[in-house]
Write a protein that holds these residues in place. Sequence first.
Motif, mmCIF file in Angstrom:
data_model
loop_
_atom_site.group_PDB
_atom_site.id
_atom_site.type_symbol
_atom_site.label_atom_id
_atom_site.label_comp_id
_atom_site.label_asym_id
_atom_site.label_seq_id
_atom_site.Cartn_x
_atom_site.Cartn_y
_atom_site.Cartn_z
ATOM 1 N N GLU A 39 8.653 3.715 0.685
ATOM 2 C CA GLU A 39 9.921 4.336 1.446
ATOM 3 C C GLU A 39 10.401 5.383 0.192
ATOM 4 O O GLU A 39 10.977 5.021 -0.704
ATOM 5 N N ARG A 55 0.850 -1.121 -0.174
ATOM 6 C CA ARG A 55 0.039 -0.044 0.062
ATOM 7 C C ARG A 55 0.858 1.261 0.022
ATOM 8 O O ARG A 55 1.960 1.045 0.529
ATOM 9 N N GLU A 56 0.302 2.303 -0.182
ATOM 10 C CA GLU A 56 1.052 3.826 -0.235
ATOM 11 C C GLU A 56 1.702 3.777 1.291
ATOM 12 O O GLU A 56 2.992 4.457 0.916
ATOM 13 N N GLU A 57 1.225 3.350 2.332
ATOM 14 C CA GLU A 57 2.138 3.568 3.385
ATOM 15 C C GLU A 57 3.285 2.728 3.384
ATOM 16 O O GLU A 57 4.159 2.754 4.336
ATOM 17 N N ASP A 58 3.617 1.612 2.670
ATOM 18 C CA ASP A 58 4.634 1.128 2.736
ATOM 19 C C ASP A 58 5.802 1.593 1.788
ATOM 20 O O ASP A 58 6.800 1.185 1.949
#
Length: 170
Positions: A155, A150-153
């Motif tokens: 970096e 997901r987008e939160e993953d």
Amino acid sequence: MEIEIKFRVSFENIRRKIEGLGAKFVGEEVQEDLYFDLPSKQLLRIRKIVNLNEVILGYKQIKDERNEEFDEIEVKVEDFEKIRVILKRLGFTEDVWVRKHRFVYKLGDITFELNKVEGLGDFLDIEVIAEDVQEAKRRIWEVANMLGLREEDVEPRLYQEMLREISCCG
């Protein structure tokens, strides 16, 4: 143009998922990258691929804010130490070492680079070489979603930025 999105991952979990997509294992590399200090949005490195006895001089120009779009030039060279001395004599200053154990998979024209980065942890770079940046990113996200990423993953920082932060402030 090299389009690449980097994700923080759990190594074995994501490795199983990549293999589950039918991606073919291409090879394993033990990389030692020496980066030189350049102005923002430019990267100059000498990469030693220890297990393959290869040395590559690389220059990248970063084309976006999230470190996903690169104009890259690479050339194999014979001698790590000699090219290092040449660059230093030309006035380049050594900046940071990035050491990683990389496992490369391919699925069509999509490359998966699963990295164990010394001092930083596990990451997956999903890469497409293409002229159409938006189409490449769409394809990267299509496969990333299939892997449960997901987008939160994401970096967005470069490895050398993260290592610099650790050494200065960690």
